[in-house]
Design a protein around this motif. Structure first.
Motif, mmCIF file in Angstrom:
data_model
loop_
_atom_site.group_PDB
_atom_site.id
_atom_site.type_symbol
_atom_site.label_atom_id
_atom_site.label_comp_id
_atom_site.label_asym_id
_atom_site.label_seq_id
_atom_site.Cartn_x
_atom_site.Cartn_y
_atom_site.Cartn_z
ATOM 1 N N ASP A 503 1.135 -0.609 0.131
ATOM 2 C CA ASP A 503 0.403 -0.140 -0.334
ATOM 3 C C ASP A 503 0.922 1.166 0.465
ATOM 4 O O ASP A 503 2.375 1.041 -0.019
ATOM 5 C CB ASP A 503 -0.511 -0.310 1.199
ATOM 6 C CG ASP A 503 -0.681 0.144 2.825
ATOM 7 O OD1 ASP A 503 1.058 -0.039 2.472
ATOM 8 O OD2 ASP A 503 -0.870 -0.299 4.005
ATOM 9 N N TYR A 504 0.181 2.540 -0.139
ATOM 10 C CA TYR A 504 1.247 3.682 -0.522
ATOM 11 C C TYR A 504 1.784 3.557 0.593
ATOM 12 O O TYR A 504 3.755 4.452 0.921
ATOM 13 C CB TYR A 504 0.328 5.090 -0.907
ATOM 14 C CG TYR A 504 0.957 5.925 -1.055
ATOM 15 C CD1 TYR A 504 1.259 5.766 -2.761
ATOM 16 C CD2 TYR A 504 1.278 7.048 0.053
ATOM 17 C CE1 TYR A 504 2.682 7.106 -2.426
ATOM 18 C CE2 TYR A 504 2.371 7.333 -0.079
ATOM 19 C CZ TYR A 504 2.423 7.577 -1.448
ATOM 20 O OH TYR A 504 3.321 9.413 -1.834
ATOM 21 N N LYS A 505 1.613 3.842 1.910
ATOM 22 C CA LYS A 505 2.483 4.056 3.179
ATOM 23 C C LYS A 505 3.824 3.281 3.150
ATOM 24 O O LYS A 505 4.547 3.844 3.262
ATOM 25 C CB LYS A 505 1.220 3.825 4.687
ATOM 26 C CG LYS A 505 1.860 4.010 5.927
ATOM 27 C CD LYS A 505 0.943 3.898 7.515
ATOM 28 C CE LYS A 505 1.936 4.559 8.381
ATOM 29 N NZ LYS A 505 1.044 3.736 9.382
ATOM 30 N N ASN A 511 10.178 3.384 0.328
ATOM 31 C CA ASN A 511 10.598 4.455 -0.744
ATOM 32 C C ASN A 511 10.337 5.821 -0.335
ATOM 33 O O ASN A 511 10.223 6.621 -1.169
ATOM 34 C CB ASN A 511 10.317 4.155 -2.151
ATOM 35 C CG ASN A 511 10.880 2.938 -3.064
ATOM 36 O OD1 ASN A 511 11.746 2.211 -3.465
ATOM 37 N ND2 ASN A 511 9.591 1.903 -2.164
ATOM 38 N N PRO A 512 11.857 6.526 -0.188
ATOM 39 C CA PRO A 512 10.740 8.336 0.714
ATOM 40 C C PRO A 512 11.351 9.333 -0.484
ATOM 41 O O PRO A 512 10.765 10.080 -0.231
ATOM 42 C CB PRO A 512 12.452 8.113 1.936
ATOM 43 C CG PRO A 512 13.248 7.295 1.535
ATOM 44 C CD PRO A 512 12.543 6.553 0.723
ATOM 45 N N GLN A 513 12.125 8.278 -1.513
ATOM 46 C CA GLN A 513 12.330 9.805 -2.673
ATOM 47 C C GLN A 513 11.274 9.114 -3.957
ATOM 48 O O GLN A 513 11.282 9.071 -5.134
ATOM 49 C CB GLN A 513 13.657 9.411 -3.357
ATOM 50 C CG GLN A 513 14.741 10.043 -2.407
ATOM 51 C CD GLN A 513 14.337 11.939 -1.963
ATOM 52 O OE1 GLN A 513 13.582 12.255 -2.541
ATOM 53 N NE2 GLN A 513 14.178 11.646 -0.140
ATOM 54 N N ILE A 515 8.371 9.182 -4.620
ATOM 55 C CA ILE A 515 6.989 10.435 -5.245
ATOM 56 C C ILE A 515 7.830 10.768 -6.005
ATOM 57 O O ILE A 515 7.746 12.011 -7.172
ATOM 58 C CB ILE A 515 6.449 10.285 -4.120
ATOM 59 C CG1 ILE A 515 5.409 11.602 -5.058
ATOM 60 C CG2 ILE A 515 7.427 11.754 -2.955
ATOM 61 C CD1 ILE A 515 3.941 12.040 -3.760
ATOM 62 N N ASP A 516 9.428 12.084 -5.567
ATOM 63 C CA ASP A 516 10.264 13.109 -6.396
ATOM 64 C C ASP A 516 10.041 12.349 -7.619
ATOM 65 O O ASP A 516 10.142 12.793 -8.383
ATOM 66 C CB ASP A 516 11.476 12.793 -5.744
ATOM 67 C CG ASP A 516 11.439 13.538 -4.556
ATOM 68 O OD1 ASP A 516 11.443 14.693 -4.533
ATOM 69 O OD2 ASP A 516 10.398 12.370 -3.367
ATOM 70 N N ALA A 517 10.466 10.836 -7.940
ATOM 71 C CA ALA A 517 10.689 9.671 -9.468
ATOM 72 C C ALA A 517 10.360 10.063 -10.389
ATOM 73 O O ALA A 517 9.943 10.676 -11.804
ATOM 74 C CB ALA A 517 11.878 8.430 -8.815
ATOM 75 N N VAL A 518 8.996 9.724 -9.994
ATOM 76 C CA VAL A 518 7.488 9.869 -10.548
ATOM 77 C C VAL A 518 6.904 10.867 -10.740
ATOM 78 O O VAL A 518 7.234 10.947 -11.955
ATOM 79 C CB VAL A 518 6.525 9.143 -9.887
ATOM 80 C CG1 VAL A 518 4.749 8.785 -10.604
ATOM 81 C CG2 VAL A 518 6.960 7.681 -9.653
ATOM 82 N N ALA A 519 7.064 12.209 -9.952
ATOM 83 C CA ALA A 519 6.883 13.183 -10.181
ATOM 84 C C ALA A 519 7.901 14.182 -11.512
ATOM 85 O O ALA A 519 7.753 15.085 -12.221
ATOM 86 C CB ALA A 519 7.226 14.368 -9.501
ATOM 87 N N ALA A 520 8.979 13.750 -10.818
ATOM 88 C CA ALA A 520 9.972 14.098 -12.113
ATOM 89 C C ALA A 520 9.569 14.369 -14.103
ATOM 90 O O ALA A 520 9.463 15.583 -13.702
ATOM 91 C CB ALA A 520 11.552 13.537 -12.714
ATOM 92 N N ASN A 521 8.976 14.184 -14.442
ATOM 93 C CA ASN A 521 8.536 13.794 -15.660
ATOM 94 C C ASN A 521 7.536 15.284 -16.041
ATOM 95 O O ASN A 521 7.062 15.305 -16.707
ATOM 96 C CB ASN A 521 8.152 12.632 -15.928
ATOM 97 C CG ASN A 521 9.055 11.992 -16.196
ATOM 98 O OD1 ASN A 521 10.483 12.157 -16.465
ATOM 99 N ND2 ASN A 521 9.256 10.410 -16.616
ATOM 100 N N TYR A 522 7.129 15.008 -14.904
ATOM 101 C CA TYR A 522 5.742 16.252 -14.687
ATOM 102 C C TYR A 522 5.879 17.475 -14.290
ATOM 103 O O TYR A 522 5.196 18.783 -14.706
ATOM 104 C CB TYR A 522 4.441 15.574 -13.740
ATOM 105 C CG TYR A 522 3.729 14.285 -14.786
ATOM 106 C CD1 TYR A 522 2.782 14.433 -15.232
ATOM 107 C CD2 TYR A 522 4.411 12.974 -14.170
ATOM 108 C CE1 TYR A 522 2.093 12.813 -15.785
ATOM 109 C CE2 TYR A 522 4.259 11.837 -14.638
ATOM 110 C CZ TYR A 522 3.310 11.917 -16.005
ATOM 111 O OH TYR A 522 2.511 10.373 -16.081
#
Length: 523
Positions: A503-505, A511-513, A515-522
Motif C-alpha cells: 500500500d502507499y504508506k 522508497n522515501p524519494q 514520489i520524486d522519481a514519478v513526479a520528475a516527468n511532470y
C-alpha cells in the motif's frame, strides 16, 4: 455520550442575534444593487457568516455546528431550507460546518434568521472572530479515545460566542479539542488546542496554524482540569491583545506571536503571565459538564461493511461513514438522510475536518436504511481526499481545487487503481491551506507556472506531511506541476505503488524519494 451542563458563563441567547438582521439586510441589498464594493461587503458580511461568491452574483452562508455536531433538528431545518429555496449546492467544510451556496439575497437573509429558531448561529462564521469550535468527530463513541471531549468543546463554543463583539480579536481564532493522539482536528497546531490525556485532563497548545508562516503550536500547559478550560481561552485572547500584530492584516494571526515574543519559550512565558492575570481576577469561569452514557440498545442485527464502524458501546450500535467527493453532498441525499433519521433515537451527524460525515448511534437495521439514503460516498481511501471549496466560489482562491479533485478521482477510477495504492490527498486552492495540504501525506497548493512563455494554472506538490500528535511534520515541497497533468501523475503513481504489492504508506516508507522519481516527468 449525552451531556448535561451547568454554570456556563455569559451564554448568549441565539435569538438576540436577530436584532442585527435589519442592518444585514440593508447592507446586503446595497451590495447587490451595486452601491457597495465586494471588498467593503466582505469586510462587513463575514461577521454574519456570509460572503459574496467569486462572481459577486450570489452568496454563501456558513452554518456553525459547534464541535461538528449536527442534530436531527438542525439537519431537518437544513433539508427544509434546501427544498424551500431550491438550494443546489452544500459543502461539509474542513472546519466542521455546513455551507450553503449560490444563495440570492432574500433567501440568504431568511435562512440566516430562521436558522436561529433551531439554534443554528451564523454569527462569527467569517471575519475577525472566533470560528466554529472543532472536535474529534467520533468523540464519545470511539473505542480508543482517552475520554469524550465533545461536551467541553461545546461549552467552549458557547463561551467564545461572547467574544463576537469583543475588541481586538485576531483575524481568526480557531479553537479545537482532540480526544486521542490521532489529532484529527489538528489540536496541536491551531490557535488554541485542547488535547486529551489518559488521565482525563487536557494538555494545551497555542499559537499554531497552517497557511503562510505555518507553525506547529507551542505547549503552554499540561494536565489542565477540564473545568478550567475557559480561563485558558480568555488568556489566549489577552495574549493576542498584548502581542498580536494589528498593523499588518496578513500577520494578524496567533502563529506570528512565536517570533514576536522571541521564540517558543518566551511565548509560553507571555501566555502564562496572562493566564495568571485571569486566574487572579476573581472572575468565575469554572464550568461543570456531566456526561451520561448512551442508553440506546441495539436491535440484535449484526452488520459490517466498508462504511460501517462499530461503536464502543457494547449494545451493538454502529456508525455509518458518508464521504461525498470533495465534501459536497448531493443535496437530495442530504434531505433523504434527514427524512430517514428523523424518528431514530439518539441518532445525529458528526462532521470531520476531512469533510466526512459520520452518522452515529445506529442499530443494525437503521444502518441499512442510512446506507440506502447515502449511496454517493467515497469507495476508496483516495476518494476521501480533501479539497477546499476552490476558486470558482472563494474570492481569494487561486485555483479550482474542487475541479482538480473530481478530475483526479475520475482518472484514477478509469485506470482502475486498486484501493490503498494512493493515499488521501489534500488540495488547497491557495496558500491559506484550508485543504490542509501542508500536513497531508500528499498535498497540492494552487499556483501558476510559466510554460513556453505562457502562464498556466498549476499546483505546488508537497509530500510526507504528518498530523498525528507527537509526529507532526510539514510536508516537503517537491515542485510545481501544471494542473492539466496532475491526474495522469497520480495514475502513474498509483500504478507504480500497485506494482510493488504494497500500500502507499509502506511503499513511501521503503522508497522515501519514490514520489520524486514519478513526479520528475511532470514538474
Amino acid at each position: 455520550m449525552k451531556a448535561r451542563k451547568c454554570n456556563i458563563m455569559n451564554k448568549i441567547d441565539a435569538q438576540s442575534w436577530k436584532a442585527d438582521m435589519p442592518d444585514f439586510r440593508e447592507k446586503t441589498k446595497a451590495f447587490y444593487n451595486g452601491e457597495m464594493s465586494k471588498g467593503d461587503y466582505k469586510g462587513y458580511s463575514g461577521r454574519y457568516g456570509s460572503y459574496a461568491q467569486k462572481d459577486g452574483k450570489a452568496s454563501m452562508l456558513r452554518l456553525r455546528m459547534p464541535a461538528g455536531r449536527v442534530t436531527k433538528e438542525k439537519l431537518a431545518f437544513i433539508a427544509e431550507a434546501i427544498r424551500k429555496y431550491n438550494v443546489k449546492k452544500a459543502h461539509f467544510t474542513t472546519c466542521e460546518t455546513i455551507q450553503l451556496h449560490d444563495l440570492q439575497q432574500e433567501e440568504l437573509c431568511r435562512i440566516m434568521e430562521d436558522a436561529l429558531d433551531v439554534g443554528i448561529v451564523t454569527m462569527g462564521g467569517g471575519g475577525d472572530f472566533p470560528r466554529n469550535v472543532m472536535c474529534s468527530p467520533l468523540s464519545g463513541v470511539e473505542a480508543d479515545e482517552y475520554f469524550d471531549v465533545r461536551p467541553w468543546a461545546e461549552a467552549a463554543g458557547e463561551y467564545l460566542m461572547t467574544f463576537i463583539n469583543a475588541e481586538k480579536m485576531p483575524r481568526k481564532l480557531k479553537v479545537c479539542f482532540s480526544n486521542s493522539p490521532k489529532n484529527i482536528p489538528h489540536a496541536t497546531y491551531r490557535d488554541l488546542g485542547f488535547v486529551a490525556t489518559k488521565e482525563g485532563k487536557f494538555d494545551v497548545y497555542s499559537a499554531g496554524g497552517l497557511g503562510n508562516h505555518a507553525r506547529f503550536g507551542v505547549k503552554v500547559a499540561e494536565a489542565v482540569e477540564p473545568e478550567m478550560i475557559l480561563y485558558y481561552i480568555k488568556a489566549m485572547w489577552l495574549t493576542f491583545r498584548a502581542y498580536g500584530n494589528y498593523e499588518n492584516r496578513g500577520k494578524a494571526r496567533t502563529r506570528y506571536m512565536q517570533e514576536i515574543c522571541g521564540g517558543a519559550e518566551n511565548y509560553v512565558k507571555a501566555y502564562q503571565k496572562k493566564l495568571e492575570e485571569v486566574l487572579a481576577s476573581g472572575e468565575d469561569l469554572k464550568i461543570c459538564v456531566k456526561t451520561e452514557p448512551v442508553m440506546k440498545k441495539g436491535d440484535g442485527v449484526r452488520i459490517s461493511g466498508a462504511r460501517i464502524l462499530p461503536q464502543k458501546q457494547s449494545e451493538a450500535l454502529y456508525t455509518v461513514i458518508w464521504h461525498p467527493i470533495g465534501g459536497q453532498p448531493n443535496v437530495e441525499e442530504l434531505c433523504a438522510l434527514s427524512d430517514v433519521i428523523r424518528n431514530m433515537e439518539d441518532v445525529e451527524i458528526r462532521l470531520a475536518p476531512d469533510e466526512t460525515a459520520y452518522i452515529i448511534n445506529l442499530t443494525g437495521t437503521e444502518v441499512e436504511k442510512v446506507l440506502k439514503a447515502t449511496p454517493d460516498s467515497a469507495e476508496t481511501v483516495f476518494e476521501t481526499s480533501v479539497s477546499c471549496i476552490g476558486a470558482s466560489i472563494c474570492q481569494v482562491g487561486l485555483r479550482d481545487s474542487q475541479a482538480l479533485l473530481h478530475a483526479c478521482v475520475e482518472a484514477v477510477r478509469k485506470a482502475e487503481i486498486p484501493n490503498g495504492a494512493l493515499p488521501q490527498i489534500h488540495i488547497s486552492g491557495c496558500p491559506s491551506s484550508c485543504g490542509t495540504h501542508q500536513t497531508g501525506v500528499i498535498g497540492f497548493r494552487g499556483a501558476v507556472k510559466r510554460v513556453d512563455d505562457q502562464m498556466k494554472n498549476a499546483f505546488v506538490l508537497f509530500a510526507n506531511g504528518e498530523e498525528r500528535q507527537g509526529e507532526e511534520r510539514m510536508g516537503r515541497e517537491i515542485g510545481t506541476m501544471e494542473e492539466a497533468v496532475i491526474p495522469q501523475f497520480l495514475v502513474e503513481l498509483g500504478q507504480t505503488v500497485a506494482a510493488s504489492g504494497m500500500d502507499y504508506k509502506k511503499w513511501a516508507e521503503k522508497n522515501p524519494q519514490g514520489i520524486d522519481a514519478v513526479a520528475a516527468n511532470y514538474l
